[in-house]
Design a protein around this motif. Structure first.
Motif, mmCIF file in Angstrom:
data_model
loop_
_atom_site.group_PDB
_atom_site.id
_atom_site.type_symbol
_atom_site.label_atom_id
_atom_site.label_comp_id
_atom_site.label_asym_id
_atom_site.label_seq_id
_atom_site.Cartn_x
_atom_site.Cartn_y
_atom_site.Cartn_z
ATOM 1 N N VAL A 149 0.842 -1.180 0.000
ATOM 2 C CA VAL A 149 0.000 0.000 0.000
ATOM 3 C C VAL A 149 0.884 1.239 0.000
ATOM 4 N N VAL A 150 0.437 2.290 -0.688
ATOM 5 C CA VAL A 150 1.193 3.539 -0.747
ATOM 6 C C VAL A 150 0.230 4.718 -0.667
ATOM 7 N N SER A 151 0.736 5.852 -0.231
ATOM 8 C CA SER A 151 -0.011 7.103 -0.336
ATOM 9 C C SER A 151 0.790 8.054 -1.202
ATOM 10 N N THR A 156 -4.021 10.738 -1.743
ATOM 11 C CA THR A 156 -4.759 9.535 -2.126
ATOM 12 C C THR A 156 -3.941 8.292 -1.804
ATOM 13 N N ILE A 157 -4.610 7.144 -1.804
ATOM 14 C CA ILE A 157 -3.969 5.885 -1.427
ATOM 15 C C ILE A 157 -4.229 4.829 -2.489
ATOM 16 N N LEU A 158 -3.265 3.947 -2.632
ATOM 17 C CA LEU A 158 -3.361 2.896 -3.638
ATOM 18 C C LEU A 158 -2.751 1.624 -3.065
ATOM 19 N N GLY A 159 -3.354 0.481 -3.366
ATOM 20 C CA GLY A 159 -2.823 -0.782 -2.891
ATOM 21 C C GLY A 159 -2.881 -1.850 -3.958
ATOM 22 N N TRP A 160 -2.069 -2.882 -3.794
ATOM 23 C CA TRP A 160 -2.077 -4.006 -4.724
ATOM 24 C C TRP A 160 -1.657 -5.264 -3.974
ATOM 25 N N GLY A 161 -1.933 -6.414 -4.580
ATOM 26 C CA GLY A 161 -1.655 -7.685 -3.933
ATOM 27 C C GLY A 161 -2.921 -8.295 -3.346
ATOM 28 N N ASN A 166 -10.742 -7.548 3.027
ATOM 29 C CA ASN A 166 -10.947 -6.197 2.489
ATOM 30 C C ASN A 166 -9.883 -5.212 2.963
ATOM 31 N N VAL A 167 -8.680 -5.714 3.114
ATOM 32 C CA VAL A 167 -7.610 -4.869 3.632
ATOM 33 C C VAL A 167 -7.286 -3.722 2.682
ATOM 34 N N ARG A 168 -7.642 -3.871 1.395
ATOM 35 C CA ARG A 168 -7.398 -2.801 0.423
ATOM 36 C C ARG A 168 -8.686 -2.128 -0.048
ATOM 37 N N SER A 169 -9.760 -2.336 0.697
ATOM 38 C CA SER A 169 -11.035 -1.712 0.335
ATOM 39 C C SER A 169 -11.116 -0.331 0.987
ATOM 40 N N PHE A 170 -10.437 0.612 0.384
ATOM 41 C CA PHE A 170 -10.331 1.954 0.967
ATOM 42 C C PHE A 170 -11.631 2.735 0.782
ATOM 43 N N PRO A 171 -11.984 3.555 1.761
ATOM 44 C CA PRO A 171 -13.194 4.370 1.646
ATOM 45 C C PRO A 171 -13.121 5.278 0.422
ATOM 46 N N PRO A 172 -14.214 5.442 -0.315
ATOM 47 C CA PRO A 172 -14.200 6.318 -1.500
ATOM 48 C C PRO A 172 -13.947 7.766 -1.117
ATOM 49 N N THR A 198 -8.733 2.425 10.124
ATOM 50 C CA THR A 198 -8.156 1.086 10.153
ATOM 51 C C THR A 198 -9.024 0.163 9.308
ATOM 52 N N LEU A 199 -8.378 -0.709 8.558
ATOM 53 C CA LEU A 199 -9.075 -1.643 7.695
ATOM 54 C C LEU A 199 -8.450 -3.026 7.831
#
Length: 266
Positions: A149-151, A156-161, A166-172, A198-199
């Motif tokens: 994950v990166v900001s 803004t934030i972005l994740g992959w993997g 839902n660890v990468r299900s960031f709030p819109p 926290t997610l």
């Protein structure tokens, strides 16, 4: 295998002789501490050589403990690694330099360059080192068990993997992230207004359930703790020193990993 008897059977107590600590980082069964003189101390379990700090290592400005491996960032922008290397997580990419931040996951490692770009290496079974093409202007990085994950400069934030729990299900609409940490199965995000999000898996997440929630943390304020002391942009000239730039890293402590079974290791 059983966590306590198989892997974490060593004494995990902090050595009494450690002083002048400016940063700490925790892996599955080992811990790292960065001292103000730029040296590193390690303790805990050493089944994979994660405590074997290279002789003569100095001028360190940041540390990151993965599940069974360790990373250190030196003031010249180079990275040193030791410990488990089954998936290449401790094999530093040739020519890696100008690094300003590091992160360590279970089987992968990450580095943020002073250009705002990200380099990742190690295991990629879940796409955790598949850095998106043309990703730029990154200011923070975090490595979870099997995800990254990166900001970015715009908050803004972005994740992959892997996206279990839902660890990468960031709030819109999230666009004010200034600090982040990747745990084994969870992510912690600090916003500009002092709010913490926290997610992920609640078993590793003391602040929230599986549904992302926002909670104000009184001790964190936008003007003090959460705002980066430096903004890293492509045009920035890097200045690192052990006593001023070392920061605490949040890294995996996955005590439920199925990889703890020593039969899976060579």
């Amino acid at each position: 295998g059983d966590w306590s008897s198989d892997v974490c059977s060593s004494d995990l107590s902090v050595p009494l002789s450690i002083t002048n600590i400016v940063a700490i980082s925790a892996g599955a069964c080992h811990s790292l501490a960065l001292r103000s003189d730029g040296t590193v101390v390690a303790w805990g379990n050493n089944s994979y050589g994660q405590l074997n700090v290279p002789q003569g290592l100095n001028n360190v400005v940041a540390i990151a403990a993965g599940t069974y491996h360790s990373l250190a960032l030196r003031s010249d922008g180079t990275v040193v690694a030791w410990g488990d290397n089954q998936y290449g997580q401790s094999r530093i990419p040739a020519g890696l330099r100008d690094v300003i931040k590091i992160a360590a996951g279970e089987d992968h490692s990450m580095a943020l360059l002073d250009t705002g770009r990200v380099v990742a290496w190690g295991g990629n079974a879940y796409g955790q080192i598949a850095v998106p093409t043309n990703l730029t202007n990154v200011t923070q990085i975090g490595a979870g068990r099997r995800f990254s994950v990166v900001s970015r400069l715009d908050g803004t934030i972005l994740g992959w993997g892997n996206n279990d729990n839902n660890v990468r299900s960031f709030p819109p609409g999230l666009n004010s992230v200034v600090v982040l940490g990747g745990g084994p199965l969870h992510v912690v995000l600090g916003l500009r207004d002092g709010t913490v999000i926290t997610l992920g898996n609640p078993a590793f997440n003391a602040l929230t359930s599986r549904t992302p929630t926002m909670q104000p943390i009184i001790t964190l304020t936008a003007s003090e703790t959460l705002v980066p002391t430096k903004t890293y942009t492509p045009s920035r000239t890097k200045t690192l020193s052990p006593s001023r730039t070392a920061t605490r890293s949040l890294t995996p402590t996955d005590r439920k990993s199925t990889r703890l079974n020593s039969s899976h290791r060579t």
